[in-house]
Design an enzyme around this catalytic site. Structure first.
Site, PDB file in Angstrom:
ATOM      1  N   ASN A  86       0.871  -1.170   0.000  1.00  0.00           N
ATOM      2  CA  ASN A  86       0.000   0.000   0.000  1.00  0.00           C
ATOM      3  C   ASN A  86       0.907   1.219   0.000  1.00  0.00           C
ATOM      4  O   ASN A  86       1.891   1.240   0.738  1.00  0.00           O
ATOM      5  CB  ASN A  86      -0.883  -0.001   1.258  1.00  0.00           C
ATOM      6  CG  ASN A  86      -1.668   1.293   1.416  1.00  0.00           C
ATOM      7  OD1 ASN A  86      -1.994   1.949   0.431  1.00  0.00           O
ATOM      8  ND2 ASN A  86      -1.977   1.653   2.643  1.00  0.00           N
TER       9      ASN A  86
ATOM     10  N   LYS B 186     -11.224   5.218   0.535  1.00  0.00           N
ATOM     11  CA  LYS B 186     -11.612   5.764   1.828  1.00  0.00           C
ATOM     12  C   LYS B 186     -10.487   6.525   2.486  1.00  0.00           C
ATOM     13  O   LYS B 186     -10.668   7.615   3.009  1.00  0.00           O
ATOM     14  CB  LYS B 186     -12.053   4.597   2.731  1.00  0.00           C
ATOM     15  CG  LYS B 186     -12.509   5.012   4.116  1.00  0.00           C
ATOM     16  CD  LYS B 186     -13.813   5.740   4.039  1.00  0.00           C
ATOM     17  CE  LYS B 186     -14.310   6.244   5.364  1.00  0.00           C
ATOM     18  NZ  LYS B 186     -15.304   7.310   5.173  1.00  0.00           N
TER      19      LYS B 186
ATOM     20  N   LYS C  64     -21.165  15.549  -1.868  1.00  0.00           N
ATOM     21  CA  LYS C  64     -21.829  14.245  -1.710  1.00  0.00           C
ATOM     22  C   LYS C  64     -22.495  13.836  -3.020  1.00  0.00           C
ATOM     23  O   LYS C  64     -22.433  12.691  -3.420  1.00  0.00           O
ATOM     24  CB  LYS C  64     -22.891  14.282  -0.586  1.00  0.00           C
ATOM     25  CG  LYS C  64     -22.368  14.267   0.826  1.00  0.00           C
ATOM     26  CD  LYS C  64     -21.812  12.940   1.316  1.00  0.00           C
ATOM     27  CE  LYS C  64     -20.336  12.816   1.166  1.00  0.00           C
ATOM     28  NZ  LYS C  64     -19.439  13.501   2.008  1.00  0.00           N
TER      29      LYS C  64
ATOM     30  N   HIS D 268     -21.596  37.408  -8.476  1.00  0.00           N
ATOM     31  CA  HIS D 268     -20.254  37.747  -8.961  1.00  0.00           C
ATOM     32  C   HIS D 268     -19.788  36.750 -10.019  1.00  0.00           C
ATOM     33  O   HIS D 268     -18.607  36.676 -10.312  1.00  0.00           O
ATOM     34  CB  HIS D 268     -19.273  37.795  -7.784  1.00  0.00           C
ATOM     35  CG  HIS D 268     -19.670  38.819  -6.761  1.00  0.00           C
ATOM     36  ND1 HIS D 268     -19.519  40.162  -6.967  1.00  0.00           N
ATOM     37  CD2 HIS D 268     -20.261  38.682  -5.550  1.00  0.00           C
ATOM     38  CE1 HIS D 268     -19.987  40.818  -5.913  1.00  0.00           C
ATOM     39  NE2 HIS D 268     -20.450  39.935  -5.034  1.00  0.00           N
TER      40      HIS D 268
HETATM   41  C1  F6R Z   1     -15.722  12.797   1.037  1.00  0.00           C
HETATM   42  C2  F6R Z   1     -14.624  12.199   1.773  1.00  0.00           C
HETATM   43  C3  F6R Z   1     -13.269  12.768   1.583  1.00  0.00           C
HETATM   44  C4  F6R Z   1     -12.510  12.793   2.919  1.00  0.00           C
HETATM   45  C5  F6R Z   1     -11.066  13.241   2.706  1.00  0.00           C
HETATM   46  C6  F6R Z   1     -10.296  13.308   4.011  1.00  0.00           C
HETATM   47  O1  F6R Z   1     -16.923  12.158   1.308  1.00  0.00           O
HETATM   48  O2  F6R Z   1     -14.804  11.256   2.493  1.00  0.00           O
HETATM   49  O3  F6R Z   1     -13.312  14.034   0.998  1.00  0.00           O
HETATM   50  O4  F6R Z   1     -13.184  13.647   3.793  1.00  0.00           O
HETATM   51  O5  F6R Z   1     -10.411  12.345   1.845  1.00  0.00           O
HETATM   52  O6  F6R Z   1     -10.270  12.070   4.649  1.00  0.00           O
HETATM   53  P1  F6R Z   1      -9.930  11.945   6.188  1.00  0.00           P
HETATM   54  O7  F6R Z   1     -11.031  12.579   6.945  1.00  0.00           O
HETATM   55  O8  F6R Z   1      -9.803  10.484   6.451  1.00  0.00           O
HETATM   56  O9  F6R Z   1      -8.624  12.661   6.382  1.00  0.00           O
END
Ligand code: F6R
Length: 621
Positions: free
Chosen positions: A107, A616, A494, A513
């Protein structure tokens, strides 16, 4: 990004836990981290066997059904979010050393992979894939040929790598171990009896054990069935920090909902409640989870910089409005990936507040490290206990919102906002900026929020029906003012992420604007309307903004406070949310927008938990 799992058990345990079952269960739980291909390698009878397949985990499952693997007591598994090389069977992990026996999963991004690949190719190594991972596999393989020791081979190889990586390796010539290394990329160890586990996060083994060990930066861990040993990249011995996983395995299940996203939207009353829970000491004063700097130092803060990405950055914008209002400390909100590259002005009186659900977002982590190097104090608002960002920060406020599995953030967003309010109130308390009675009044209102969110959830059908009717809409705009502005941005994000629809969020005042040029007959515009109550209400101004777009043909859908009947006249549809203090409104006004995006994407038949191209936990820059 990329889910990683490793397992080793005593051979006699394999009847109970066949390595493949453990790996597949881990991958199922980690699939939210990446889902464009998946693969496993197991070691049995002196040989390594591997199966890998592009697409979702289900494709790998089908492949293994067609070509079963020999029962084994150790193995590694990977679910990929592509960086180097497209999502093909060939680029899926594991990758192999020259002997086709050493199997490696990875990863992260190896930044010097091009130079290494050139050198290794010139030395006669042949590459099957376009991945940077295969470079690591060849390097580890080369070192294993020379040393015959997998831990040492890993150590030698990682010292040649630059960038971010978690690497796991197995070799049938050392069939009693799985070896892993980490730099700037997550890895946790799960401790069992006669078996041990590795995972990108604890959900990789949560079904099997609650005892875990955190690794530090630049460490190598060797797990056998009965032992876990850790060394640093320089070879010196190291010890990990043990912790207990208090997440419930069922918290990572869908519990009857069609998707994790729906479940997490519906968990928001509890997420906010848990974020607010137990925040005061015996004297009724607010406290943080971890504080490695003195309250006096925090009190002397002259400037706050909030660092975050995506949804977390919108939570940061809400934080700015609240913290500035309550503490009178100037707050800047900065996208973490922009921060390091603009020579920001920071000193030891600057408090850098990072906001991150995962605690592993590479852009945010790098920005926090940079801020620390410049002398700033750092405070982390984070949902994932023991993750890298809170571990490296001077102070921590955990969200306690439970695991968020759907890739697009929902409950963590509300929990981040609630935590930001707590931080603002904590700083106001330290600085004596608010009277204790004022703080307890705001806290009392905050504690009423979960029931109010529930009320919105209970009337979700109307929003869902609108979403279904709008499934073919090509573009939606979102407007908000003051704390409604970041809510509009989040509503648009979203919809983009889940439904792949063009959506933009604007500050309502900015409309004339430029963006008003986008309005044409029938354009749907969501408007987050501030409360009409109070002297400084922006209600009138937003109503004027609504008139401006309606005059140009827009269809307006408003999210307004209960009792604000005046907006009906200017709305095709109105969704009412219960009353609360203006600064706390985002905890309520966001919810209809989340429900809308989720329902519209579901109507279009999209996978709301794993939207295309997204991961994620973004652990690469
Ligand atoms: C949108 C979303 C992303 C995260 C971003 C930060 O729904 O989930 O925009 O908010 O990648 O991720 P974290 O909070 O894990 O640092």
């Amino acid at each position: 990004m990329c889910g990683i799992v490793g397992y080793i058990g005593l051979p006699e345990k394999s009847a109970e836990h066949h390595a493949l079952d453990v790996l597949m269960e881990g991958l199922r739980r980690l699939e939210y981290r990446g889902y464009d291909s998946a693969g496993v390698a197991t070691v049995a009878g002196g040989a390594v066997e591997s199966r890998k397949k592009s697409g979702k985990l289900a494709n790998l499952v089908a492949e293994i059904e067609q070509q079963p693997l020999t029962p084994a007591s150790l193995g590694i598994g990977h679910t990929r979010w592509a960086t180097h090389g497209g999502p093909t069977d060939l680029n899926a992990h594991p990758h192999f050393g020259d002997d086709n026996k050493l199997a490696v999963i990875h990863n992260g991004i190896i930044e010097n992979f091009a130079q290494l690949r050139q050198r290794l190719s010139a030395a006669g190594h042949v590459f099957d894939s376009q991945t940077d991972t295969e470079v690591a596999a060849k390097l580890i393989g080369e070192a294993f040929q020379a040393t015959g020791d997998l831990t040492e081979a890993m150590r030698q190889a990682v010292n040649e790598l630059e960038g971010a990586f978690t690497l796991l390796a197995v070799h049938p010539d050392q069939p009693d171990r799985v070896v892993a290394a980490r730099r700037n990329s997550p890895l946790v160890v799960g401790l069992g009896e006669g078996e041990n586990f590795l995972g990108s996060d604890v959900s990789g083994f949560i079904d099997f054990t609650r005892e875990a060990v955190e690794l530090e930066q630049d460490q190598i861990v060797t797990i056998t069935a009965g032992d876990v040993s850790i060394i640093n990249f320089d070879g010196s011995a190291a010890a990990g920090k043990r912790f207990y996983i208090d997440w419930d395995a069922t918290a990572a299940e869908k519990s009857g909902y069609d998707s994790f996203m729906e479940k997490e939207i519906n968990e928001q009353p509890k997420a906010v409640e848990d974020t607010l829970l137990g925040r005061t000491d015996a004297a009724g004063r607010l406290t943080l989870d971890e504080l490695r700097i003195s309250p006096e130092q925090l009190k002397d803060t002259t400037k706050i910089i909030v660092l975050a990405c995506g949804t977390a950055a919108y939570a940061g914008t809400v934080a700015k409005y609240a913290i500035e209002h309550w503490t009178r400390i100037p707050v800047e909100v900065e996208l973490a990936h922009e921060f390091r590259y603009r020579d920001p002005i920071i000193d030891e009186t600057t408090l850098v507040v990072s906001i991150s659900q995962s605690g592993e977002t590479m852009d945010t982590l790098m920005a926090v490290r940079y801020a620390k190097e410049q002398g700033a104090r750092t405070l982390s608002i984070c949902n994932t206990n023991g993750s890298t960002i809170p571990r490296e920060s001077d102070a921590v406020l955990y969200l306690h919102a439970g695991p968020e599995i759907a890739v697009a953030s929902t409950k963590a967003f509300l929990a981040m906002i609630a935590a930001s309010y707590l931080l603002g109130l904590y700083l106001a308390q330290l600085r004596g900026q608010l009277f204790s009675g004022q703080i307890s009044d705001i806290l009392a209102d905050l504690h009423k929020i979960p029931a109010k969110i529930q009320k919105i959830l209970d009337s979700a059908d109307e929003i869902k029906a609108l979403a279904q009717a709008m499934a073919q809409t090509p573009s939606v705009l979102f407007l908000g003012r003051h704390v409604g502005f970041p809510v509009a941005m989040e509503g648009a994000l979203k919809l983009k992420e889940l439904a792949y629809i063009h959506a933009e969020g604007f500050a309502a005042g900015e409309l004339k604007h430029g963006p008003i040029a986008l309005i044409e007959e029938g354009q749907p515009v969501f408007v987050v309307v501030p409360s009409p109550r109070g002297r400084d209400s922006l209600h009138g101004k937003v109503v004027s903004n609504i008139q401006e777009v309606r005059a140009r043909g827009a269809k307006t859908i408003t999210v307004a406070e209960e009792g604000d009947d005046a907006v009906r006249e200017f709305s095709e549809n109105v969704f009412f949310v219960p009353e609360t203090q203006p600064l706390l409104m985002p905890l309520l006004t966001t919810v209809p927008l989340q429900i809308f995006a989720c329902a519209l994407a579901s109507e279009k038949g999209y996978d709301v938990d794993q939207p295309r191209n997204l991961a994620k936990s973004v652990t690469v820059e």
